[in-house]
Design a protein around this motif. Structure first.
Motif, PDB file in Angstrom:
ATOM      1  N   GLY A 337      36.349  49.905  32.679  1.00 29.48           N
ATOM      2  CA  GLY A 337      36.325  48.729  31.836  1.00 29.48           C
ATOM      3  C   GLY A 337      35.859  47.527  32.635  1.00 29.48           C
ATOM      4  N   ALA A 338      35.724  46.400  31.959  1.00 33.31           N
ATOM      5  CA  ALA A 338      35.249  45.179  32.609  1.00 33.31           C
ATOM      6  C   ALA A 338      36.232  44.709  33.666  1.00 33.31           C
ATOM      7  N   ASN A 339      35.703  44.121  34.741  1.00 34.90           N
ATOM      8  CA  ASN A 339      36.563  43.459  35.710  1.00 34.90           C
ATOM      9  C   ASN A 339      37.325  42.339  35.003  1.00 34.90           C
ATOM     10  N   SER A 340      38.598  42.199  35.337  1.00 37.08           N
ATOM     11  CA  SER A 340      39.478  41.284  34.606  1.00 37.08           C
ATOM     12  C   SER A 340      40.641  40.910  35.520  1.00 37.08           C
ATOM     13  N   PRO A 341      41.638  40.154  35.034  1.00 36.73           N
ATOM     14  CA  PRO A 341      42.851  39.945  35.840  1.00 36.73           C
ATOM     15  C   PRO A 341      43.614  41.235  36.125  1.00 36.73           C
ATOM     16  N   LEU A 389      33.981  38.122  43.113  1.00 37.06           N
ATOM     17  CA  LEU A 389      33.543  36.767  43.470  1.00 37.06           C
ATOM     18  C   LEU A 389      32.147  36.456  42.959  1.00 37.06           C
ATOM     19  N   ASN A 390      31.680  37.207  41.956  1.00 36.12           N
ATOM     20  CA  ASN A 390      30.367  36.905  41.392  1.00 36.12           C
ATOM     21  C   ASN A 390      30.337  35.510  40.773  1.00 36.12           C
ATOM     22  N   PRO A 391      29.159  34.882  40.718  1.00 35.83           N
ATOM     23  CA  PRO A 391      29.045  33.592  40.036  1.00 35.83           C
ATOM     24  C   PRO A 391      29.511  33.702  38.585  1.00 35.83           C
ATOM     25  N   ASP A 392      30.154  32.666  38.105  1.00 41.17           N
ATOM     26  CA  ASP A 392      30.627  32.560  36.720  1.00 41.17           C
ATOM     27  C   ASP A 392      31.814  33.456  36.413  1.00 41.17           C
ATOM     28  N   VAL A 393      32.379  34.121  37.418  1.00 41.45           N
ATOM     29  CA  VAL A 393      33.583  34.918  37.195  1.00 41.45           C
ATOM     30  C   VAL A 393      34.792  34.058  37.520  1.00 41.45           C
ATOM     31  N   PRO A 394      35.762  33.955  36.617  1.00 40.72           N
ATOM     32  CA  PRO A 394      36.920  33.096  36.884  1.00 40.72           C
ATOM     33  C   PRO A 394      37.775  33.623  38.017  1.00 40.72           C
ATOM     34  N   PRO A 395      38.457  32.761  38.756  1.00 37.83           N
ATOM     35  CA  PRO A 395      39.382  33.212  39.802  1.00 37.83           C
ATOM     36  C   PRO A 395      40.431  34.150  39.224  1.00 37.83           C
ATOM     37  N   GLY A 396      40.902  35.063  40.057  1.00 40.23           N
ATOM     38  CA  GLY A 396      41.891  36.008  39.587  1.00 40.23           C
ATOM     39  C   GLY A 396      41.316  37.197  38.857  1.00 40.23           C
ATOM     40  N   THR A 397      40.025  37.452  39.058  1.00 39.62           N
ATOM     41  CA  THR A 397      39.376  38.641  38.507  1.00 39.62           C
ATOM     42  C   THR A 397      39.246  39.672  39.621  1.00 39.62           C
ATOM     43  N   ALA A 402      43.625  47.647  42.636  1.00 36.45           N
ATOM     44  CA  ALA A 402      44.782  46.769  42.815  1.00 36.45           C
ATOM     45  C   ALA A 402      44.592  45.420  42.140  1.00 36.45           C
ATOM     46  N   ASN A 403      45.720  44.845  41.676  1.00 36.86           N
ATOM     47  CA  ASN A 403      45.672  43.519  41.049  1.00 36.86           C
ATOM     48  C   ASN A 403      46.383  42.439  41.860  1.00 36.86           C
ATOM     49  N   GLY A 404      46.959  42.810  43.000  1.00 41.48           N
ATOM     50  CA  GLY A 404      47.520  41.816  43.903  1.00 41.48           C
ATOM     51  C   GLY A 404      48.881  41.277  43.535  1.00 41.48           C
ATOM     52  N   ASP A 405      49.571  41.877  42.548  1.00 39.11           N
ATOM     53  CA  ASP A 405      50.862  41.297  42.155  1.00 39.11           C
ATOM     54  C   ASP A 405      52.059  41.989  42.785  1.00 39.11           C
TER      55      ASP A 405
END
Length: 540
Positions: A337-341, A389-397, A402-405
């Motif tokens: 699926g799409a990269n997301s939070p 870290l692609n351009p136009d991708v919001p932080p936390g994507t 892993a999701n880092g939580d």
């Protein structure tokens, strides 16, 4: 690479790949198969070299399993590949196979599928291309060898790594080119797992790069590597570029490849359905699905893949090396699926990483395996946090599992939790993960006693790379599955994107002792220095 006609805007990918598969299958029957004693006419002795087919990309073998192997090469003109092979270096009593025609439709690449090979023996082979315009004209021969799996008393050694020609660090012939391939060759591995980022299609290579000390890193440059890849020929040119390196060609002639893809075969952090944002201005071709089709086609053309006729676009597959080892190659790009939070609470298409069909396949394949060791080749690590870290991708994507939580499994973590739970429920023993992607090496032991999710058997994960790219990291660690990081190959305060000249390039080796069945895994630097070693004792 030489200029070619522009590729048509729409590729019939499935039609092409079926054609490629049928071409490979036709080697086993019909007019394209000649399993006879080697009776080919020798090349005309007075033919000038420039009139012969040229094999500038060398030769490769791959997709070795039990009694089969793919032999691959590429010419510079319409021709037919002729492969002679035998179990002795002199090629006494050699057999001969010929390929389907090498034509512009496959960028003059060709392959043959050898079968019925003797278990546990080294096979020697010689490759020539016959010019279809003049059957008396052959290329100069190139010779290689490969080791067939099997043999109860023989140890197995394999190498693994990834990430090649990234961040603008290309072939610097004055420095020695892709030196790590020559180092790995010295260890004589039975096969090599290339864990993805075989190319950096989105990473142009410039003629010179200024280093921190003021000196210049000088790259070999080609038209295809001087820009981002946007056409089929651009993607082909990226694969062809890496085969200009003499170290890689020498290694590929002696060590079979098992390859998978990651993101840079298409574009940084690529996933199906991804869209370019306004900040990405380098691409005139704005349809990422078209770029992905070009990328996959070029990847199949330039690697010794065994195309599956029933599913010709399939990248995930398995290789049986007998009672000691099976290797399971995953595809973590095609079905995600799409990269997301990455915080979804249910496992569905949005939180998929392998996808439901591939997840069923890896479960059942592990369940059926009777080999002592099961090595899962993943193109991304489990607990290292990889932000998008692609351009136009919001932080936390996030880009990887892993999701880092550090909490209970969410998002893509649900999928790997399901796989790990399945392994425990069915008591599947001796599963080891190898991967790359993050551009440093590490060794991690996963223990349920330290995890938020505890329904799994303890296991190891080893990270190799980069083969020849910028060195980064180390990354943040997500604690969901109880990772105990036993080794990291770089300092925590390292400046990012270190060049190959700083010698921070890494690979791993696995060696299974045939008698004790102990697997020894070691991590090495570009000069072969042993950085970390652990003996893994098989669970009975």
């Amino acid at each position: 690479m030489s200029s070619r006609k522009k590729s048509p805007p729409t590729l019939q990918r499935r039609t092409f790949l079926r054609h490629l598969s049928v071409g490979a299958g036709a080697l086993l029957s019909g007019s394209h198969l000649k399993t006879v004693l080697a009776q080919n006419s020798p090349p005309a002795l007075i033919t000038p070299d420039q009139l012969r087919p040229q094999l500038n990309s060398g030769i490769m073998s791959g997709d070795i399993t039990r009694d089969k192997a793919i032999i691959w090469s590429r010419a510079d003109r319409p021709s037919r590949m002729v492969v002679e092979y035998a179990n002795n270096e002199a090629l006494r009593d050699a057999r001969t196979l010929t390929s389907a025609l090498a034509l512009p439709s496959t960028d003059f690449s060709a392959r043959v599928d050898l079968s019925g090979l003797p278990a546990g023996q080294r096979i020697f082979y010689r490759v020539r291309f016959q010019d279809i315009r003049d059957a008396s004209v052959y290329s100069e021969p190139l010779s290689g060898s490969l080791l067939i799996p099997g043999g109860a008393e023989r140890d197995i050694t394999f190498a693994f790594s990834g990430d090649e020609a990234g961040q603008g660090w290309g072939i610097n012939e004055a420095w020695g080119g892709y030196r790590i391939y020559e180092t790995m060759r010295g260890f004589k591995p039975d096969f090599f797992i290339h864990s993805g980022d075989q190319i950096y299609a989105d990473g142009p290579i410039e003629k010179e790069v200024k280093l921190d000390d003021g000196t210049l890193w000088r790259n070999l440059v080609t038209p295809a590597k001087s820009k981002v890849a946007q056409t089929l020929d651009d993607y082909r040119g990226n694969f062809a570029y890496n085969l200009l390196d003499a170290n890689k060609r020498r290694f590929a002639a002696e060590v079979p490849f098992l390859v998978q893809w990651d993101d840079h075969e298409v574009r940084n952090n690529w996933y199906p359905g991804q869209k370019f944002g306004a900040a990405e201005t380098r691409y005139q071709e704005r349809e990422l699905s078209t770029l992905a089709a070009y990328a996959k086609r070029a990847m199949f053309e330039y690697n010794p893949y065994r195309i599956e006729p029933s599913d010709p676009e399939r990248v995930y597959r398995m290789f049986n090396y007998g009672p000691l080892l099976e290797v399971f190659m995953l595809d973590e790009r095609s079905y995600r699926g799409a990269n997301s939070p990455n915080r979804q609470s249910t496992l569905n298409q949005d939180s998929a990483f392998l996808g439901s069909a591939q997840l069923r396949w890896i479960k059942q394949s592990l369940l059926r395996s009777r080999s002592t060791w099961k090595v899962i080749a993943s193109d991304m690590p489990i607990s290292i946090v990889v932000p998008d870290l692609n351009p136009d991708v919001p932080p936390g994507t996030y880009e990887a599992w892993a999701n880092g939580d550090n909490g209970k499994p969410l998002g893509r973590e649900l999928e790997i939790a399901e796989l790990l739970r399945f392994i425990k429920q069915h008591d599947i023993k001796n599963v080891v993960w190898v991967t790359a992607d993050v551009h440093y090496a590490s060794a991690t032991y996963y223990s349920p006693e330290k995890a938020q999710f505890t329904e799994f058997k303890p296991f190891w994960e080893f990270v190799g790379g980069p083969l020849h790219a910028g060195t980064f990291g180390p990354g943040e660690i997500d604690r969901t599955f109880g990772p105990d990081v036993r080794y990291v190959s770089i300092p925590s305060d390292m400046k990012q994107n270190r060049p190959p000249s700083e010698l921070l390039q890494f690979f791993g080796l696995g060696k299974i002792d045939a008698k004790s069945k102990v697997m020894t895994v070691s991590l090495h630097n570009i000069d072969g220095k042993n950085l970390y070693t652990v003996d893994l004792h098989p669970e009975a």
